[in-house]
Design a protein around this motif. Structure first.
Motif, short mmCIF file in Angstrom:
data_model
loop_
_atom_site.label_atom_id
_atom_site.label_comp_id
_atom_site.label_asym_id
_atom_site.label_seq_id
_atom_site.Cartn_x
_atom_site.Cartn_y
_atom_site.Cartn_z
N GLN A 266 39.95 40.07 39.69
CA GLN A 266 40.60 40.09 41.00
C GLN A 266 40.79 41.54 41.44
OE1 GLN A 266 44.39 38.09 41.19
NE2 GLN A 266 44.85 38.78 43.25
N GLU A 267 40.52 41.78 42.70
CA GLU A 267 40.73 43.11 43.27
C GLU A 267 42.23 43.39 43.40
OE1 GLU A 267 39.95 43.49 47.42
OE2 GLU A 267 40.48 41.42 47.84
N GLY A 268 42.54 44.64 43.68
CA GLY A 268 43.92 45.02 43.95
C GLY A 268 43.99 46.38 44.60
N PRO B 216 48.21 39.92 35.56
CA PRO B 216 47.68 40.07 34.19
C PRO B 216 46.72 38.95 33.81
CG PRO B 216 50.00 39.39 34.14
CD PRO B 216 49.68 39.71 35.57
N ASN B 217 46.82 37.81 34.46
CA ASN B 217 45.92 36.70 34.15
C ASN B 217 44.51 36.92 34.69
OD1 ASN B 217 47.97 35.20 32.88
ND2 ASN B 217 48.67 34.38 34.85
N MET B 218 44.36 37.94 35.54
CA MET B 218 43.04 38.24 36.10
C MET B 218 42.53 39.60 35.62
SD MET B 218 42.34 35.57 37.97
CE MET B 218 41.27 35.86 39.38
N GLY B 219 43.13 40.10 34.56
CA GLY B 219 42.68 41.36 33.99
C GLY B 219 43.52 42.55 34.35
N GLY B 220 44.56 42.36 35.16
CA GLY B 220 45.38 43.47 35.60
C GLY B 220 46.60 43.69 34.71
N ILE B 221 47.49 44.54 35.17
CA ILE B 221 48.74 44.84 34.48
C ILE B 221 49.89 44.38 35.37
CG2 ILE B 221 48.74 47.19 35.41
CD1 ILE B 221 50.22 48.11 32.93
N ASN C 287 42.37 46.11 32.93
CA ASN C 287 40.92 46.17 33.06
C ASN C 287 40.49 46.44 34.50
OD1 ASN C 287 40.28 45.51 30.31
ND2 ASN C 287 40.77 43.38 30.76
N CYS C 288 41.48 46.60 35.38
CA CYS C 288 41.16 46.63 36.81
C CYS C 288 41.42 47.97 37.48
CB CYS C 288 41.96 45.54 37.53
SG CYS C 288 41.49 43.86 37.04
#
Length: 731
Positions: free
Chosen positions: A512-514, A593-598, A671-672
């Motif tokens: 997911q983008e952010g 965090p469920n999409m690779g983020g913090i 990871n993002c």
């Protein structure tokens, strides 16, 4: 340069937490300013530097002397810099240091950095621990930008490889000489909905089409979009995982583009629009959903690069149903348009107004990048299957409206009024409806049955019985024309220098983008802003580098105008945003965090532990980048406190890349992020960087500025950089 003790964790939506510098970093011995002040010079009695880049160079046994001479560099300095660059180049070829982009590959993949990059501060050993690095970071000299202090903005622009003189920028001329300013105000129909997942302040003006059913809020198919995200389906909450601006739902279809509201530029005033609309009558118009399409619209050029994921817009096509009142030979819509044009002419409407109606459509999202052609195809099928359900529910179209209440404009303190059905609205900009216009009659029984069907009946049978799409939507960017797929291992550190009107190319294991980032806020309070802006600095008044009067600029390519705060009643009809001026330093990405983020809470924990000295920044020049965006470049000094802070952010929160892994005391990672853990400020932009990293302090002034001509663009840049020269002389 000017000192800022401001360093904020921010999303494009809001500022979250302030990180304060260590008190010990403000001691006066670090930059020897007391000695400089006492002697009135940065040199001792033997004409040797006692502070700044020249002092540091002297103690590194170099010939750098940035303060000598009127040109800012002596011949010895130039020779040293050339020799140093040669040593770096030879070191790269010999396998040390950071390899250039074309050599930095493993298994054919471009990795962006070498595994053996130099990551120590001056005077450190190769075995320095993260704790030692952090302690040294807080004790670094906090000044910056001495090397080029005597250079003009024009010369700095040349050093950074930009063009600040020719005016060869994306210009726009409509061909109508009497219209000197384009605008975005219009009369249209709203499809705004209020949903649990959206902005709580969004209007509920459309009970007929559940627009949230045709967007991909969960990122099942979409990889990324521009910074506005989905324009339909309810808007965004504050602190959404995506970091999108918390705008309300602004979905609509235009019926007539009014354009500019500045009569001195060929526009039409709001009062003239109201007077014209009050003199015409109209029956409730029924809207029929045709199909959803992708493709076209975006200017990034990604579609021309076969190695990149294509970028496009997503649009819902609708039509106004031809209905006839008793005895009329022309449809209600045709009669309304004819009467409206006559009414606008009677009130002396300006030349910037369109002389024809707009093809009805609903812009849903821009700069959209899907994960693959397959994902795009699946999204288009899913969304158009929903449209097929709507067609089954409304075979003859339906009036748009709601049984709820609303007050206009958004946030006004006026009494809420019953919305009703079949209204037209005046949109000052796409996010601000200022007035509703009601049809002259109530709904017929058939119209009322359609208009209330979704909210008053069980529509599950329509969904159960609609198993196929009975219309052709192929060839509309449905993904069927290619076999592409996003390759996350093609990610590069330079992608941190991102066009915010386009979607991101995400790194591996990021789903997911952010838009969340660490940065320096530069906003100021302004009487001209509709929303309250917080003052974070008093050093720079950006009003001197913007064109409020549209002397040089004709329009903008997006709904946003000046990002340093837009005026109420601005003639271009740009969204009235608060001042969001800032320098992004480090893009964190999604906080999911469920999409690779913090998570936001973990990010704050890490951020609070980061130690840094007083941050100094210095404006370099104003330029227009390759995407047509106006930007203010700040000097990139790889030896400044800001640069060391960037190094530490990469060390603690950068993504694992090319055998480099991040480390922080909290043990939480992402990871993002759009920066590699091995990236360093010295790999950034400008004459002191290698150009392969993500550090390049810039502030975006406006997106996609369209100038009257190339001459106007050149004159604008000249005026801006004259003022930047003044700032450079002050700081």
């Amino acid at each position: 340069m000017t000192a800022l003790r401001l360093f904020e964790f921010a999303t494009t939506a809001a500022l979250a937490v302030t990180l304060s510098a260590l008190p010990t970093t403000h001691g006066r011995l670090a930059d020897r300013s007391r000695v400089v002040k006492a002697r009135g010079s940065r040199r001792d009695y033997n004409n040797l530097a006692i502070e700044g880049a020249a002092y540091r160079g002297r103690h590194e046994n170099t010939a750098v002397d940035a303060d000598a001479g009127d040109g800012g560099e002596t011949s010895a300095t130039k020779n040293y810099r050339n020799v140093k660059r040669g040593m770096i180049s030879n070191n790269i070829r010999d396998g040390g240091g950071s390899p250039p982009d074309h050599e930095n590959k493993v298994g054919g993949m471009d990795l962006g950095f070498g595994a053996d990059s130099n990551r120590q501060l001056r005077g450190t050993s190769s075995t320095e621990t993260p704790e030692e690095f952090s302690r040294r970071l807080s004790g670094q000299l906090t000044g910056c930008c001495y090397t080029y202090q005597k250079y003009s903005a024009a010369k700095m622009c040349s050093l950074y490889g930009q063009d600040c003189e020719s005016g060869e920028t994306p210009s726009h001329d409509s061909g109508d000489e009497s219209c000197e300013q384009e605008g975005l105000s219009f009369i249209g129909i709203s499809f705004s909905v209020n949903t649990p997942s959206g902005n709580p302040y969004s209007y509920q003006l459309c009970d007929q089409f559940p627009m949230e059913n045709i967007i991909d809020r969960n990122y099942d198919y979409v990889m990324s979009m521009d910074e506005d995200g989905w324009l339909v389906g309810g808007g965004y909450k504050s602190f959404d995982y995506s970091g999108k601006m918390p705008y309300i739902d602004s979905s609509h279809t235009e019926l007539l583009r009014i354009g500019s509201l500045d009569v001195d530029k060929g526009g039409t005033t709001i009062e003239q629009v109201y007077e014209a609309m009050s003199s015409v009558t109209f029956a409730p118009f029924s809207i029929y959903p045709e199909y959803l399409k992708g493709g076209g619209g975006h200017h990034s050029g990604d579609n021309e690069d076969q190695q990149k994921v294509p970028s496009s817009d997503v649009t819902l096509i609708v039509s106004v149903v031809d209905t006839y009142e008793d005895g009329d030979s022309y449809s209600s819509y045709e009669i309304f348009l004819n009467n409206l044009f006559s009414a606008m002419q009677a009130v002396n409407g300006g030349s910037c107004m369109d002389d024809h109606d707009t093809d009805p459509h609903v812009s849903m999202a821009r700069g959209v990048k899907f994960k693959s052609a397959y994902h795009q195809e699946q999204y288009m099928y899913s969304a158009n299957l929903e449209v097929a359900v709507w067609q089954a529910m409304y075979p003859k179209g339906t009036p748009i409206g709601s049984k709820g209440y609303a007050s206009f404009p958004p946030g006004s303190r006026g009494n809420k009024q019953y919305v009703g059905y079949g209204n037209l609205y005046f949109f000052f900009d796409r996010a601000n409806i200022t007035k509703a216009f009601r049809p002259y009659r109530d709904l017929t029984d058939d119209e009322a049955a359609y208009a209330t069907l979704y909210t008053s009946s069980d529509v599950s049978s329509y969904y159960a019985n609609t198993n196929e799409i009975g219309f052709d939507y192929s060839g509309s960017g449905d993904g069927g024309g290619g076999n592409w797929e996003h390759n996350p291992y093609s990610w590069k550190a330079t992608m941190a220098m991102h066009d915010m009107t386009d979607g991101w190319d995400l790194p591996p294991n990021c789903e997911q983008e952010g838009e969340t980032f660490f940065g320096i806020p530069l906003s100021r309070k302004s009487d001209s802003s509709l929303q309250v802006s917080t003052s974070f600095q008093e050093q720079f008044n950006f009003e001197h580098i913007i064109d409020r009067n549209y002397t040089y600029i004709k329009s903008f390519g997006t709904n946003h105008g000046w990002l340093v705060g837009e005026q109420i009643g601005n003639g271009a009809g740009s969204i009235v945003d608060k001042d969001t001026a800032h320098i992004p330093i480090f893009y964190i990405g999604t906080t999911n965090p469920n999409m690779g983020g913090i998570s936001l809470s973990n990010l704050i924990k890490v951020g609070k532990r980061i130690e840094f000295g007083t941050l100094y920044i210095k404006p370099a020049f104003v330029f227009i980048d390759d995407n047509g965006h106006i930007k203010l470049q700040f000097e990139m000094d790889p030896n400044s406190a800001l640069a060391y802070l960037y190094d530490n952010l990469c060390k603690e929160l950068g993504i694992a890349w090319n055998y480099d892994t991040p480390y922080n005391k909290e043990g939480v990672y992402t990871n993002c992020a759009m920066h590699a853990s091995g990236d360093r400020a010295k790999y950034g932009c400008g004459p002191d960087g290698t150009g392969v990293g993500g550090f390049c302090p810039q502030m975006t002034v406006a997106y996609s500025a369209r100038f009257q001509s190339e001459e106007h663009a050149a004159a604008y840049l000249d005026q801006c950089n004259n003022y930047v020269d003044y700032w450079r002389s002050l700081y």
